[in-house]
Design an enzyme around this catalytic site. Sequence first.
Site, PDB file in Angstrom:
ATOM      1  N   ASN A   1       0.883  -1.162   0.000  1.00  0.00           N
ATOM      2  CA  ASN A   1       0.000   0.000   0.000  1.00  0.00           C
ATOM      3  C   ASN A   1       0.922   1.214   0.000  1.00  0.00           C
ATOM      4  OD1 ASN A   1      -1.737   2.067   0.570  1.00  0.00           O
ATOM      5  ND2 ASN A   1      -2.742   1.048   2.300  1.00  0.00           N
TER       6      ASN A   1
ATOM      7  N   ARG B   1      -2.629  -2.091  -3.343  1.00  0.00           N
ATOM      8  CA  ARG B   1      -3.791  -1.214  -3.210  1.00  0.00           C
ATOM      9  C   ARG B   1      -3.637  -0.131  -4.275  1.00  0.00           C
ATOM     10  NH1 ARG B   1      -5.468   2.312   2.075  1.00  0.00           N
ATOM     11  NH2 ARG B   1      -7.477   2.987   1.280  1.00  0.00           N
TER      12      ARG B   1
ATOM     13  N   HIS C   1     -12.208   3.797  -0.021  1.00  0.00           N
ATOM     14  CA  HIS C   1     -12.114   2.886   1.146  1.00  0.00           C
ATOM     15  C   HIS C   1     -12.793   1.546   0.876  1.00  0.00           C
ATOM     16  CE1 HIS C   1     -11.433   6.549   3.931  1.00  0.00           C
ATOM     17  NE2 HIS C   1     -10.288   5.906   3.769  1.00  0.00           N
TER      18      HIS C   1
ATOM     19  N   ARG D   1      -8.195  16.902   5.595  1.00  0.00           N
ATOM     20  CA  ARG D   1      -9.070  17.219   4.452  1.00  0.00           C
ATOM     21  C   ARG D   1     -10.395  17.805   4.926  1.00  0.00           C
ATOM     22  NH1 ARG D   1      -8.779  11.338   1.784  1.00  0.00           N
ATOM     23  NH2 ARG D   1      -6.877  10.859   2.917  1.00  0.00           N
TER      24      ARG D   1
ATOM     25  N   GLU E   1      -7.452  -4.198   5.544  1.00  0.00           N
ATOM     26  CA  GLU E   1      -7.401  -4.033   4.082  1.00  0.00           C
ATOM     27  C   GLU E   1      -6.343  -4.965   3.478  1.00  0.00           C
ATOM     28  OE1 GLU E   1      -6.944  -0.033   5.258  1.00  0.00           O
ATOM     29  OE2 GLU E   1      -8.394   0.688   3.772  1.00  0.00           O
TER      30      GLU E   1
END
Length: 392
Positions: free
Chosen positions: A9, A91, A179, A239, A375
């Site tokens: 990732n 990913r 996600h 963010r 993940e």
Amino acid sequence: MTRAILTLNSGSSSLKLGLFTEDLGTMAMCHVDRIGRREAAMKIRDAEGRDLPMPDHAPNAFRTNAAALRTALEVFRADFPGLEVVAIGHRVVHGGIKHNHPVRLTEEMMKDLARLAPFAPLHQPHNLAGVRAAVDTFPGVPNIACFDTAFHRGHPFVNDTFALPRRYYEKGVRRYGFHGLSYDYISGELARTEPALAAGRVVVAHLGSGASMCAIRNGQSIDSTMGFSALDGLPMGTRTGQLDPGVLLYLMDEEGLDSHQISDLVYKESGLLGMSGVSNDMRTLEGSTDPHAEEAIDYFTFRIRRELGALAAAMGGIDGLVFCGGIGENSANVRARVCEELGWLGIAIDGAKNTTHAREIGTGPVRVLVIPTNEEIVIARAAAAVLETLAA
Ligand code: ADP
């Protein structure tokens, strides 16, 4: 010889690696932070979560993602003599409109995915650089891309579009949602452990440095808070989350900001960090006595409640709420603040169970669960599935 599946990732300044046996047992996890900076640091844990000893590193060991990958492999090889990486899962944040499941990467596919970089300029190029580094390091080993957008590709048209002239939709200006690997994992866990709930209407709140929520009905994504970019929806570490586009016009016209300055503002300087002026990290905010830190947490939890109502409406009701991600799994305070005043929706939680991070914390008709996401295992499973097809 130790045959292993590697997951990668690769972000702008971080690299997460997972090492798995072919039958998907965890061997080790590695996290390198602040790549390219002097404070760069690597942590490697074994299957039991114990820190593995770090060798002394040359100053350039974490200068680039490729250097960090080589350094991590040195550590893995020291711990697992005869290590042979047989597949690498990646990913990749954006799969565009085409990809709704993992794919084996070819040169052609890499070019295709590079064309999606303008849709995710802060993520896609780094993800693909990770793939390049893996191709160079492991010639001939299959690379498999797993897309964060894939889980959402089947969502209804009304949650796929903006009310712009139709030509923009055709050009790919759509609500993709992100996600997806985390939602895929949680969805699979629910199907395995709570089949009745998995067949119903569940909102999953993935609350980490990046945060989003997804409405999942019978295992299918119906709607999510992130849209065209990973900026929309909830406020995050740095963010903004949802922002009236009129604010952007104002910033351009009245403040004279160009697109790079706006990008820095909305991606890197806003959210919990910008609101609090203290930190982007929830633990730090929770430990702070600064009233602005408190206000930032208040805004964060308010927006989660607000989106929860919207996502429940998108599914015609709600049977379960699942918290995951660094904040969702670990902050009893955030979970409590989200759930307060949600009695009207059937959501209430047990204070003691919440504080001890029990798996099931709900007391009302809506189930409320805390499920650690994973993940990496979703990526490793996809890589293992491709290996199987190659062996067949
Ligand atoms: P990423 O999106 O980088 O994978 P994580 O899922 O690791 O992010 O989540 C990072 C966030 O989780 C940070 O804001 C961190 O403060 C928060 N967090 C981790 N542990 C705790 C805790 N015990 N209490 C509150 N917040 C926590």
